[in-house]
Design a protein around this motif. Structure first.
Motif, PDB file in Angstrom:
ATOM      1  N   MET A   1      20.028  59.627 -26.836  1.00 33.67           N
ATOM      2  CA  MET A   1      20.993  59.945 -26.055  1.00 33.67           C
ATOM      3  C   MET A   1      20.528  59.218 -24.601  1.00 33.67           C
ATOM      4  N   ILE A   2      21.281  58.503 -23.761  1.00 30.64           N
ATOM      5  CA  ILE A   2      21.026  58.015 -22.663  1.00 30.64           C
ATOM      6  C   ILE A   2      20.652  58.742 -21.599  1.00 30.64           C
ATOM      7  N   GLU A   3      19.855  58.457 -20.759  1.00 32.97           N
ATOM      8  CA  GLU A   3      19.401  59.378 -19.622  1.00 32.97           C
ATOM      9  C   GLU A   3      19.795  58.559 -18.303  1.00 32.97           C
ATOM     10  N   LEU A   4      20.424  59.379 -17.412  1.00 31.17           N
ATOM     11  CA  LEU A   4      20.833  58.437 -16.132  1.00 31.17           C
ATOM     12  C   LEU A   4      19.817  58.976 -15.065  1.00 31.17           C
ATOM     13  N   ALA A   5      19.429  58.122 -14.378  1.00 35.86           N
ATOM     14  CA  ALA A   5      18.580  58.067 -13.098  1.00 35.86           C
ATOM     15  C   ALA A   5      19.203  57.320 -11.937  1.00 35.86           C
ATOM     16  N   ASP A   6      19.106  57.717 -10.654  1.00 35.80           N
ATOM     17  CA  ASP A   6      19.573  57.361  -9.547  1.00 35.80           C
ATOM     18  C   ASP A   6      18.835  55.947  -9.034  1.00 35.80           C
ATOM     19  N   VAL A   7      19.351  54.842  -8.530  1.00 37.78           N
ATOM     20  CA  VAL A   7      18.498  53.972  -7.718  1.00 37.78           C
ATOM     21  C   VAL A   7      18.342  54.435  -6.445  1.00 37.78           C
ATOM     22  N   ASP A   8      19.221  55.274  -5.861  1.00 35.49           N
ATOM     23  CA  ASP A   8      18.874  55.725  -4.316  1.00 35.49           C
ATOM     24  C   ASP A   8      19.394  56.942  -4.524  1.00 35.49           C
ATOM     25  N   GLU A   9      18.500  57.889  -4.353  1.00 36.89           N
ATOM     26  CA  GLU A   9      18.760  59.240  -4.612  1.00 36.89           C
ATOM     27  C   GLU A   9      19.800  59.816  -3.155  1.00 36.89           C
ATOM     28  N   THR A  10      19.514  59.064  -2.273  1.00 35.26           N
ATOM     29  CA  THR A  10      20.580  59.520  -1.042  1.00 35.26           C
ATOM     30  C   THR A  10      22.092  59.262  -1.164  1.00 35.26           C
ATOM     31  N   SER A  11      22.418  58.567  -2.486  1.00 37.55           N
ATOM     32  CA  SER A  11      23.704  58.178  -2.796  1.00 37.55           C
ATOM     33  C   SER A  11      23.760  57.821  -4.151  1.00 37.55           C
ATOM     34  N   PRO A  12      23.677  59.253  -4.709  1.00 40.55           N
ATOM     35  CA  PRO A  12      23.777  59.593  -6.411  1.00 40.55           C
ATOM     36  C   PRO A  12      24.986  58.676  -7.021  1.00 40.55           C
ATOM     37  N   TYR A  13      24.872  58.341  -8.057  1.00 41.66           N
ATOM     38  CA  TYR A  13      25.932  57.643  -9.042  1.00 41.66           C
ATOM     39  C   TYR A  13      27.248  58.487  -8.818  1.00 41.66           C
ATOM     40  N   PRO A  14      27.151  59.628  -9.420  1.00 45.72           N
ATOM     41  CA  PRO A  14      28.311  60.625  -9.545  1.00 45.72           C
ATOM     42  C   PRO A  14      29.053  60.738  -8.255  1.00 45.72           C
ATOM     43  N   LYS A  15      28.194  60.836  -7.268  1.00 47.47           N
ATOM     44  CA  LYS A  15      29.099  61.020  -5.828  1.00 47.47           C
ATOM     45  C   LYS A  15      29.574  59.540  -5.479  1.00 47.47           C
ATOM     46  N   GLN A  16      28.914  58.434  -5.882  1.00 46.50           N
ATOM     47  CA  GLN A  16      29.797  57.299  -5.850  1.00 46.50           C
ATOM     48  C   GLN A  16      30.964  56.929  -6.138  1.00 46.50           C
ATOM     49  N   LEU A  17      30.948  57.432  -7.671  1.00 47.75           N
ATOM     50  CA  LEU A  17      32.034  57.380  -8.361  1.00 47.75           C
ATOM     51  C   LEU A  17      33.493  58.247  -7.657  1.00 47.75           C
ATOM     52  N   LEU A  18      33.232  59.043  -6.882  1.00 47.59           N
ATOM     53  CA  LEU A  18      34.287  59.854  -6.043  1.00 47.59           C
ATOM     54  C   LEU A  18      34.909  59.115  -4.869  1.00 47.59           C
ATOM     55  N   GLU A  19      34.047  57.898  -4.309  1.00 47.27           N
ATOM     56  CA  GLU A  19      34.463  57.448  -3.125  1.00 47.27           C
ATOM     57  C   GLU A  19      35.802  56.764  -3.345  1.00 47.27           C
ATOM     58  N   GLU A  20      36.551  56.772  -2.106  1.00 44.14           N
ATOM     59  CA  GLU A  20      37.793  55.775  -2.381  1.00 44.14           C
ATOM     60  C   GLU A  20      37.269  54.637  -1.635  1.00 44.14           C
ATOM     61  N   THR A  21      37.522  53.486  -2.415  1.00 45.16           N
ATOM     62  CA  THR A  21      37.081  52.213  -2.141  1.00 45.16           C
ATOM     63  C   THR A  21      38.029  51.176  -2.661  1.00 45.16           C
ATOM     64  N   GLY A  22      37.826  50.004  -2.441  1.00 39.11           N
ATOM     65  CA  GLY A  22      38.382  48.806  -2.930  1.00 39.11           C
ATOM     66  C   GLY A  22      37.575  48.486  -4.082  1.00 39.11           C
ATOM     67  N   PRO A  23      37.535  47.046  -4.520  1.00 36.80           N
ATOM     68  CA  PRO A  23      36.763  46.625  -5.575  1.00 36.80           C
ATOM     69  C   PRO A  23      35.446  46.979  -5.421  1.00 36.80           C
ATOM     70  N   VAL A  24      34.870  47.221  -6.694  1.00 35.62           N
ATOM     71  CA  VAL A  24      33.312  47.609  -6.633  1.00 35.62           C
ATOM     72  C   VAL A  24      32.528  46.771  -7.909  1.00 35.62           C
ATOM     73  N   VAL A  25      31.426  46.554  -7.632  1.00 30.23           N
ATOM     74  CA  VAL A  25      30.629  45.951  -8.587  1.00 30.23           C
ATOM     75  C   VAL A  25      29.361  47.159  -9.173  1.00 30.23           C
ATOM     76  N   LEU A  26      29.664  47.498 -10.462  1.00 29.22           N
ATOM     77  CA  LEU A  26      28.752  48.174 -10.970  1.00 29.22           C
ATOM     78  C   LEU A  26      27.602  47.285 -11.433  1.00 29.22           C
ATOM     79  N   VAL A  27      26.263  47.843 -11.174  1.00 28.57           N
ATOM     80  CA  VAL A  27      25.235  47.186 -11.407  1.00 28.57           C
ATOM     81  C   VAL A  27      24.265  48.125 -12.254  1.00 28.57           C
ATOM     82  N   ASN A  28      24.298  48.008 -13.298  1.00 31.95           N
ATOM     83  CA  ASN A  28      23.568  49.166 -14.595  1.00 31.95           C
ATOM     84  C   ASN A  28      22.453  48.632 -14.899  1.00 31.95           C
ATOM     85  N   THR A  29      21.016  48.903 -14.678  1.00 31.04           N
ATOM     86  CA  THR A  29      19.731  48.522 -15.372  1.00 31.04           C
ATOM     87  C   THR A  29      19.720  49.478 -16.288  1.00 31.04           C
TER      88      THR A  29
END
Length: 122
Positions: A1-29
């Protein structure tokens, strides 16, 4: 199973997904467990086939680290964070994390294009 980690703990990925945005680039290492690169790529390929069918998906490109690296980097473009969030939370996506071998780590993060005068446009 894959484990998720945050690049920037001040802006966690689950929180980013809820932002109202225009186009976004997902960079997933993604870091594959030793000897499991083929399994990780197979799981990612299956996930990508699903994402390509989803509203808001624009493109994806996978990159592999050089020199025997176990790191992969997926760069995907979406019309908005909301489109990506809808794709990730759809029942059709199901238990995708379970497809990845144990020990796989992903560090997804969303970005917006940025204009830098004299260098690039947004």
């Amino acid at each position: 199973m894959i484990e998720l980690a945050d690049v920037d703990e001040t802006s966690p990925y689950p929180k980013q997904l809820l932002e109202e945005t225009g186009p976004v680039v997902l960079v997933n290492t993604i870091v594959a467990p030793d000897g499991k690169m083929a399994e990780v790529l197979a799981a990612w390929t299956e996930d990508s086939a699903y994402f390509k069918r989803q509203p808001g998906f624009i493109s994806a490109q996978m990159h592999k680290g050089v020199g025997g690296s176990r790191a992969l980097m997926n760069i995907a473009v979406w019309e908005s964070a909301g489109h990506l969030h809808a794709a990730l939370t759809s029942p059709e996506f199901g238990d995708a994390a379970e497809r990845y071998p144990d020990g796989t780590v992903a560090l997804p993060h969303l970005y917006e294009r940025l204009a830098v005068p004299g260098v690039c446009v947004a």
